[in-house]
Scaffold this motif. Structure first.
Motif, PDB file in Angstrom:
ATOM      1  N   ASN A 111       1.213  -0.968  -0.098  1.00 55.67           N
ATOM      2  CA  ASN A 111      -0.315  -0.307   0.658  1.00 55.67           C
ATOM      3  C   ASN A 111       1.151   1.495  -0.263  1.00 55.67           C
ATOM      4  O   ASN A 111       0.088   1.934  -0.570  1.00 55.67           O
ATOM      5  CB  ASN A 111      -1.297  -0.081   1.669  1.00 55.67           C
ATOM      6  CG  ASN A 111      -1.961  -1.220   1.280  1.00 55.67           C
ATOM      7  OD1 ASN A 111      -2.298  -1.394  -0.243  1.00 55.67           O
ATOM      8  ND2 ASN A 111      -2.432  -1.503   2.264  1.00 55.67           N
ATOM      9  N   VAL A 112       2.118   1.098   0.954  1.00 61.73           N
ATOM     10  CA  VAL A 112       3.082   2.392   0.430  1.00 61.73           C
ATOM     11  C   VAL A 112       3.311   2.760  -0.117  1.00 61.73           C
ATOM     12  O   VAL A 112       3.196   3.898  -1.155  1.00 61.73           O
ATOM     13  CB  VAL A 112       4.097   2.474   1.872  1.00 61.73           C
ATOM     14  CG1 VAL A 112       5.154   3.073   1.887  1.00 61.73           C
ATOM     15  CG2 VAL A 112       3.253   2.473   2.842  1.00 61.73           C
ATOM     16  N   ASP A 118       1.519   7.128  -7.294  1.00 68.99           N
ATOM     17  CA  ASP A 118       0.959   7.549  -7.437  1.00 68.99           C
ATOM     18  C   ASP A 118       0.857   8.541  -7.146  1.00 68.99           C
ATOM     19  O   ASP A 118       0.867   9.582  -8.882  1.00 68.99           O
ATOM     20  CB  ASP A 118      -0.822   7.519  -6.470  1.00 68.99           C
ATOM     21  CG  ASP A 118      -1.508   6.277  -6.885  1.00 68.99           C
ATOM     22  OD1 ASP A 118      -0.874   5.927  -8.014  1.00 68.99           O
ATOM     23  OD2 ASP A 118      -2.677   5.834  -6.060  1.00 68.99           O
ATOM     24  N   GLU A 119       1.502   9.409  -6.488  1.00 66.03           N
ATOM     25  CA  GLU A 119       2.132  10.735  -5.939  1.00 66.03           C
ATOM     26  C   GLU A 119       3.698  10.726  -7.149  1.00 66.03           C
ATOM     27  O   GLU A 119       3.661  12.266  -8.038  1.00 66.03           O
ATOM     28  CB  GLU A 119       2.517  10.320  -4.623  1.00 66.03           C
ATOM     29  CG  GLU A 119       1.890  10.955  -4.168  1.00 66.03           C
ATOM     30  CD  GLU A 119       2.504  12.409  -1.990  1.00 66.03           C
ATOM     31  OE1 GLU A 119       3.383  12.215  -2.293  1.00 66.03           O
ATOM     32  OE2 GLU A 119       0.869  11.147  -1.249  1.00 66.03           O
ATOM     33  N   ALA A 120       4.474  10.131  -7.125  1.00 67.08           N
ATOM     34  CA  ALA A 120       4.973  10.083  -8.748  1.00 67.08           C
ATOM     35  C   ALA A 120       4.380   9.837  -9.975  1.00 67.08           C
ATOM     36  O   ALA A 120       4.944  11.279 -10.819  1.00 67.08           O
ATOM     37  CB  ALA A 120       5.994   8.428  -8.362  1.00 67.08           C
ATOM     38  N   ARG A 121       3.906   9.494 -10.202  1.00 65.29           N
ATOM     39  CA  ARG A 121       3.113   9.306 -11.649  1.00 65.29           C
ATOM     40  C   ARG A 121       2.283  10.752 -11.665  1.00 65.29           C
ATOM     41  O   ARG A 121       2.398  11.655 -12.401  1.00 65.29           O
ATOM     42  CB  ARG A 121       1.835   8.902 -11.593  1.00 65.29           C
ATOM     43  CG  ARG A 121       2.872   7.208 -12.358  1.00 65.29           C
ATOM     44  CD  ARG A 121       2.893   7.203 -13.914  1.00 65.29           C
ATOM     45  NE  ARG A 121       3.663   6.766 -14.815  1.00 65.29           N
ATOM     46  CZ  ARG A 121       3.732   6.346 -16.085  1.00 65.29           C
ATOM     47  NH1 ARG A 121       3.162   7.478 -16.836  1.00 65.29           N
ATOM     48  NH2 ARG A 121       4.068   5.361 -16.684  1.00 65.29           N
ATOM     49  N   SER A 366      -1.699  13.777  -0.097  1.00 69.95           N
ATOM     50  CA  SER A 366      -3.691  13.671  -0.065  1.00 69.95           C
ATOM     51  C   SER A 366      -4.201  13.381   1.588  1.00 69.95           C
ATOM     52  O   SER A 366      -2.840  13.033   2.070  1.00 69.95           O
ATOM     53  CB  SER A 366      -4.239  13.072  -0.717  1.00 69.95           C
ATOM     54  OG  SER A 366      -4.270  11.874  -0.734  1.00 69.95           O
ATOM     55  N   GLU A 367      -5.089  13.858   2.174  1.00 68.37           N
ATOM     56  CA  GLU A 367      -5.481  13.062   4.002  1.00 68.37           C
ATOM     57  C   GLU A 367      -5.477  11.773   3.759  1.00 68.37           C
ATOM     58  O   GLU A 367      -4.734  10.368   4.584  1.00 68.37           O
ATOM     59  CB  GLU A 367      -7.031  13.580   4.079  1.00 68.37           C
ATOM     60  CG  GLU A 367      -7.392  13.055   5.930  1.00 68.37           C
ATOM     61  CD  GLU A 367      -8.954  13.813   5.944  1.00 68.37           C
ATOM     62  OE1 GLU A 367      -9.057  13.217   6.897  1.00 68.37           O
ATOM     63  OE2 GLU A 367      -9.467  14.502   4.820  1.00 68.37           O
ATOM     64  N   LYS A 368      -5.583  10.858   2.380  1.00 71.80           N
ATOM     65  CA  LYS A 368      -5.372   9.664   2.088  1.00 71.80           C
ATOM     66  C   LYS A 368      -3.985   8.928   2.708  1.00 71.80           C
ATOM     67  O   LYS A 368      -4.060   8.261   3.301  1.00 71.80           O
ATOM     68  CB  LYS A 368      -6.468   9.567   0.720  1.00 71.80           C
ATOM     69  CG  LYS A 368      -6.763   7.145   1.190  1.00 71.80           C
ATOM     70  CD  LYS A 368      -6.754   6.729  -0.421  1.00 71.80           C
ATOM     71  CE  LYS A 368      -7.017   5.513  -0.205  1.00 71.80           C
ATOM     72  NZ  LYS A 368      -7.273   5.407  -1.838  1.00 71.80           N
ATOM     73  N   HIS A 369      -2.922  10.321   2.371  1.00 66.97           N
ATOM     74  CA  HIS A 369      -2.368   9.454   1.899  1.00 66.97           C
ATOM     75  C   HIS A 369      -1.432   9.496   3.433  1.00 66.97           C
ATOM     76  O   HIS A 369      -0.734   8.831   3.527  1.00 66.97           O
ATOM     77  CB  HIS A 369      -1.428   9.922   0.844  1.00 66.97           C
ATOM     78  CG  HIS A 369      -1.735   9.442  -0.477  1.00 66.97           C
ATOM     79  ND1 HIS A 369      -0.372   9.946  -1.645  1.00 66.97           N
ATOM     80  CD2 HIS A 369      -2.384   8.226  -0.755  1.00 66.97           C
ATOM     81  CE1 HIS A 369      -1.543   9.108  -2.743  1.00 66.97           C
ATOM     82  NE2 HIS A 369      -2.800   8.738  -2.257  1.00 66.97           N
ATOM     83  N   HIS A 370      -1.973  10.725   3.593  1.00 65.97           N
ATOM     84  CA  HIS A 370      -1.391  10.985   5.425  1.00 65.97           C
ATOM     85  C   HIS A 370      -1.786  10.021   6.486  1.00 65.97           C
ATOM     86  O   HIS A 370      -1.296   9.686   7.515  1.00 65.97           O
ATOM     87  CB  HIS A 370      -1.742  12.423   5.781  1.00 65.97           C
ATOM     88  CG  HIS A 370      -0.910  13.446   5.159  1.00 65.97           C
ATOM     89  ND1 HIS A 370      -1.364  15.053   5.033  1.00 65.97           N
ATOM     90  CD2 HIS A 370       0.065  13.885   4.630  1.00 65.97           C
ATOM     91  CE1 HIS A 370      -0.790  15.835   4.215  1.00 65.97           C
ATOM     92  NE2 HIS A 370       0.340  14.969   3.831  1.00 65.97           N
ATOM     93  N   LEU A 372      -2.222   7.080   5.586  1.00 67.66           N
ATOM     94  CA  LEU A 372      -1.130   5.794   5.644  1.00 67.66           C
ATOM     95  C   LEU A 372      -0.104   5.460   6.091  1.00 67.66           C
ATOM     96  O   LEU A 372       0.356   5.267   6.585  1.00 67.66           O
ATOM     97  CB  LEU A 372      -1.328   5.710   4.236  1.00 67.66           C
ATOM     98  CG  LEU A 372      -0.373   4.486   4.259  1.00 67.66           C
ATOM     99  CD1 LEU A 372      -1.382   3.218   4.410  1.00 67.66           C
ATOM    100  CD2 LEU A 372      -0.136   3.640   2.176  1.00 67.66           C
ATOM    101  N   SER A 373       0.611   7.186   5.983  1.00 72.14           N
ATOM    102  CA  SER A 373       1.935   7.390   6.909  1.00 72.14           C
ATOM    103  C   SER A 373       1.720   7.605   7.922  1.00 72.14           C
ATOM    104  O   SER A 373       1.809   6.863   8.802  1.00 72.14           O
ATOM    105  CB  SER A 373       1.890   8.579   6.272  1.00 72.14           C
ATOM    106  OG  SER A 373       3.507   9.011   6.660  1.00 72.14           O
ATOM    107  N   LYS A 374       1.020   7.884   9.314  1.00 73.88           N
ATOM    108  CA  LYS A 374       0.811   7.465  10.256  1.00 73.88           C
ATOM    109  C   LYS A 374       0.622   6.075  10.484  1.00 73.88           C
ATOM    110  O   LYS A 374       1.387   6.064  11.584  1.00 73.88           O
ATOM    111  CB  LYS A 374      -0.648   8.247  10.975  1.00 73.88           C
ATOM    112  CG  LYS A 374      -1.159   8.255  12.239  1.00 73.88           C
ATOM    113  CD  LYS A 374      -0.010   8.711  12.897  1.00 73.88           C
ATOM    114  CE  LYS A 374      -0.962   9.011  14.292  1.00 73.88           C
ATOM    115  NZ  LYS A 374      -2.367   9.728  14.990  1.00 73.88           N
ATOM    116  N   LYS A 375      -0.216   5.743   9.411  1.00 76.62           N
ATOM    117  CA  LYS A 375      -0.301   4.125  10.149  1.00 76.62           C
ATOM    118  C   LYS A 375       0.915   3.182  10.160  1.00 76.62           C
ATOM    119  O   LYS A 375       1.011   2.190  11.250  1.00 76.62           O
ATOM    120  CB  LYS A 375      -1.399   3.575   9.169  1.00 76.62           C
ATOM    121  CG  LYS A 375      -1.572   1.993   9.328  1.00 76.62           C
ATOM    122  CD  LYS A 375      -2.751   1.329   8.234  1.00 76.62           C
ATOM    123  CE  LYS A 375      -2.839   0.276   8.203  1.00 76.62           C
ATOM    124  NZ  LYS A 375      -3.251  -0.493   9.170  1.00 76.62           N
ATOM    125  N   ALA A 376       1.611   3.795   8.967  1.00 77.63           N
ATOM    126  CA  ALA A 376       3.096   3.203   8.503  1.00 77.63           C
ATOM    127  C   ALA A 376       4.355   3.456   9.872  1.00 77.63           C
ATOM    128  O   ALA A 376       4.950   2.403  10.648  1.00 77.63           O
ATOM    129  CB  ALA A 376       3.945   3.404   7.200  1.00 77.63           C
TER     130      ALA A 376
END
Length: 877
Positions: A111-112, A118-121, A366-370, A372-376
């Motif tokens: 997922n990470v 996604d951000e790279a593209r 994005s909030e969704k990506h943030h 996931l960063s917190k979850k990681a």
């Protein structure tokens, strides 16, 4: 080789004629290579056949220029996304690689990587729409680092997933798959497995060292992660290492690049050199495998290094062809691989045909990506010790002292090779936010290490511009500080990480800033003046150049120590030149020999509980640094203890007899022996990413139950380690270390407890898959996450075998009282023995199988009492 090339060219000619015929029929494409219906390799062959030798060579360096007559735009192959898109402006920043290794969570890794790609593209297509094609703006990423962290002294070990080949393989495979995507035709991005191979320090001698290993260590330790990356994840690129291996430079190694990588494993992607590694072939006092740049270029390409990060190939490779050191057909072969990758990325096709081109820029940070960063970050936390169940702390506490050089330091969140986060939450900020009704006191307490103070932005009251506080800032829309500035203003501080360009109408990334004024200290003394930048910068004090950056490509701090007299003005001028998409500039300082201990003790005396944030920083551990301090050497460490300045702080706070928690933030294992013996609770947080402070607070105050496990062994002393340059695995890592570790590989506590039973190993014949199952139950009073670890050991039959080897793991979530059956299928290769000469032996005999949330056989703080382990001896038939 030449006959094969002739056959390829003959086939290519037919393909090209077919393509040209198609073009004439449809009148749609000027060249066959433009036809998206042809295979990438066919298109690449057609394109390469139309190029001159000079054009070919120009495309084999990382900053490849345009070839307008063929419609080839310029392209820079250099990009980074180790734990988030790096050095290209705003991105989501995840925990450093070693922290992600501590999650032991392959689904999280997938997922990470998907978020990162996604951000790279999205970033790439935005850059292209603005006609930006520079460094850190492409789709070829030099990630992941899947070297084995065999020695805790290695400064770049933080980039890896740890010391174990199997854990590294599983995490690396999922990361690569998430980066490259699953479209049947187009790659999302290109991932690069690095550094191939047998590479893990020392940093300061990597350009000259020549390492030797047995075939056993090569096959068992250093190659498995790369083999998995190629055979399972189909990684499209491999980066060869700086050092020599068995007398061959890794980027000119027939053994590694030809025999193993291509012939044995069938790798069909391209190989890129580590940056300026080809120069090491011929430069004095380095490898000495070539006498000239032409010979070095020929050797590298003939061995299989297709792309040069550096300046050796162009123009020397052309000269090598003319001197008949290499045949042009071999150059063609290398370039076909490179151009095929660009076709696979859809770079020459209409964006409507490339599914990844439609990813909107709104996904970036994005909030969704943030979330996931917190979850990681949460999953990466490893609870090393929790004596008397001090943790979790009560939120009703009235006063908390948050002390230590990492307590409020943003750099310690990020590690190296990081992106630019929107915001950064330090431990102090996270705890303060967690406890709105409590008094939270912060104190630095100590320098990071003796001679390495924590630098902070110079405040506005210590900067003067005429009658105003701050410095005069003049912003120019060019690279020479020429003409009238677009902006002229007073900047209170020079503490900029620009999320948007300071000159709004600027169409490119190129701009310059000149800050001028005076520096005034409140107290007399010796000060360290530092400047951190990601581009080019010069700092002049009283007219003399004191700090000089020259195109460092990544955020780096340089400094100058000087005496300042209180109240005296010192002229200061800063010239900053930005040339790529990650503009940042910080003017920093610290007073040397300042008494930081007294205010820290005073803060702790007021507190009901003390949180000490200790460890390292990416400013002193990392890649080939000009840092030589007590315990540190050129990015590596010479001593694995907690730095002396922090040991002094820790002991002073301990004397106060306050409830104390140590939070470690670092990229490598630390010998925190005093804390292990005396402090009731220790949390390992690594470099946890932009939300690291929130994650630390969540764990400390019970909003998250930690479940991470160590991906490396924590040793008690540097004396426990073999010579740093010895790559023999004897007495290294959990597999071969014969001593008693401080905290073992796989160690990690929980706020709940787990029990194991119904352990079953199915009857297995030699060569067959072994099936193992076990039931795990949460026997505590709260939900928790457990990493089920499976090891095998052949040591009963073979004293030279590893003590045990990880062959399976799974991270599971269990509610209070819940049980779950976990099963594994273990291949014969995993339970096989490897002889000293590299033979893989599968034969009948006794095999020890171990399952649990830890390794067996440890006592005291080295034992994870919240988990269990079961052992069974089975007979392979």
């Amino acid at each position: 080789m030449k006959s094969m090339i002739k056959v390829v060219r003959a086939v290519a000619a037919v393909v090209v004629l077919m393509g040209l015929s198609m073009c004439s029929q449809e009148n749609a494409y000027q060249y066959a290579y433009m036809n998206p219906d042809l295979a990438p390799e066919e298109r690449a062959i057609d394109l390469v056949n139309q190029m001159t030798l000079q054009e070919k060579v120009s495309q084999m360096k990382y900053d490849a220029p345009a070839v307008p007559r063929l419609g080839i735009p310029r392209y820079n192959w250099w990009n980074e996304c180790l734990h988030g898109v790096g050095r290209a402006g705003v991105s989501t920043v995840f925990p450093q690689g070693i922290g992600m290794g501590a999650t032991w969570d392959v689904n999280l890794m997938s997922n990470v990587a998907t978020v990162i790609s996604d951000e790279a593209r999205a970033k790439h297509h935005k850059f292209i729409s603005e006609n930006k094609r520079g460094i850190y703006q492409g789709l070829t990423f030099w990630t992941p680092n899947i070297n084995i962290f065999r020695d805790p002294r290695w400064g770049r070990g933080q980039e890896t997933y740890g010391e174990d080949p199997y854990l590294t393989s599983r995490m690396g495979v999922e990361f690569i798959k998430g980066l490259q995507g699953d479209d049947p035709k187009y790659l999302k991005v290109v991932a690069t497995a690095k550094h191939f191979a047998v590479h893990s320090g020392p940093e300061k001698s990597r350009h000259e060292d020549n390492y030797q290993t047995s075939d056993k260590d090569l096959k068992e330790t250093y190659l498995p992660a790369f083999k998995s990356a190629i055979k399972e994840a189909n990684v499209q690129s491999v980066m060869c290492a700086y050092n020599r291996y068995r007398d061959e430079a890794c980027c000119g190694s027939n053994l590694l690049l030809t025999n193993i990588l291509r012939n044995e494993w069938g790798f069909d992607g391209y190989v890129v050199s580590d940056c300026w590694a080809i120069n090491d072939f011929y430069m004095p006092n380095r490898h000495g495998v070539s006498d000239s740049p032409e010979e070095a270029s020929a050797l590298a390409v003939k061995s299989g290094t297709d792309l040069n990060c550096g300046d050796t190939y162009d123009p020397n490779l052309s000269e090598a062809v003319l001197k008949e050191l290499i045949d042009e057909s071999e150059v063609d072969q290398a370039l076909v691989r490179l151009m095929a990758a660009r076709f696979k990325l859809g770079m020459f096709d209409d964006e409507s045909l490339v599914p990844y081109a439609s990813i909107p820029y709104s996904v970036v940070a994005s909030e969704k990506h943030h979330k996931l960063s917190k979850k990681a970050a949460l999953e990466s936390m490893v609870l090393l010790k929790n004596e008397g169940n001090l943790l979790p702390l009560s939120k009703e506490v009235s006063t908390v002292a948050v002390i230590g050089p990492n307590a409020n330091d943003k750099q310690s969140l990020l590690g190296n090779y990081h992106g630019t986060p929107v915001s950064q939450v330090t431990p102090y900020q996270g705890i303060k936010s967690k406890l709105p009704n409590a008094k939270v006191i912060y104190a630095k307490g100590s320098a990071v290490a003796e001679g390495w103070p924590l630098l902070t932005p110079i405040p506005s009251q210590n900067l003067r511009s005429g009658e105003k506080n701050g410095l005069k800032g003049e912003y120019f829309p060019n690279e020479k500080w020429e003409g009238d500035p677009s902006i002229s203003r007073t900047d209170e501080t020079v503490d900029f990480v620009w999320l948007d360009r300071p000159i709004k109408e600027l169409a490119t990334d190129t701009f310059t800033v000149r800050w001028t004024g005076q520096l005034v200290a409140d107290q007399s003394g010796t000060y360290r003046i530092g400047f951190r930048a990601c581009n080019v910068g010069k700092v002049y004090i009283n007219g003399e150049l004191r700090i000089d950056f020259q195109d460092d490509h990544h955020p780096t701090m340089k400094y100058y120590d000087m005496e300042l007299t209180a109240g005296q003005s010192y002229d200061i001028k800063i010239d900053y030149y930005n040339f790529h998409a990650d503009p940042q500039a910080q003017l920093l300082w610290a007073k040397l020999n300042e008494d930081l201990l007294t205010p820290a003790v005073a803060a702790a005396q007021q507190a009901d509980v003390v949180v000490m944030c200790l460890g390292l920083t990416p400013d002193i551990e990392g890649e080939e640094m000009p840092v030589v301090l007590e315990g540190f050497d050129s990015g590596d460490r010479s001593d694995i203890q907690l730095p002396a300045s922090q040991r002094k702080l820790l002991k002073a706070i301990y004397q106060l007899n306050k409830p104390t928690v140590v939070v470690l933030m670092n990229g490598s294992a630390l010998a925190v022996n005093f804390a292990a013996e005396n402090v009731p609770a220790i949390l390992e947080a690594w470099y946890p990413g932009e939300f690291g402070g929130e994650a630390i607070a969540d764990v400390l105050f019970g909003d998250y139950n930690p479940g991470g496990k160590l991906p490396v062994t924590f040793y008690k002393s540097t004396e426990d380690l073999p010579d740093f340059k010895t790559y023999d695995m004897t007495n290294r890592t959990y597999k071969y270390f014969e001593g008693a570790p401080l905290f073992p590989f796989g160690h990690g506590l929980s706020y709940t407890s787990f029990a194991y039973d119904q352990f079953d190993v199915a009857e297995t014949k030699a060569g067959d898959v072994m099936t193992v199952s076990v039931s795990v139950t949460n026997t505590g009073d709260r939900a928790g996450e457990e990493v089920v670890q499976l090891y095998v050991s052949n040591r009963k039959n073979n004293p030279n075998a590893a003590k045990r080897s990880l062959v399976g793991f799974e991270r599971i979530v269990l509610e209070k009282g819940q049980s779950q059956n976990v099963s594994f299928e273990i291949s014969a290769e995993q339970y096989a023995q490897i002889t000293q000469d590299g033979q893989v032996i599968v034969e009948p005999g006794e095999l020890e199988v171990i399952v649990g949330g830890k390794q067996p056989g440890f006592e005291g703080v080295a034992d994870a009492k919240s988990s269990q382990v079961l052992t069974k001896t089975v007979n392979i038939l």
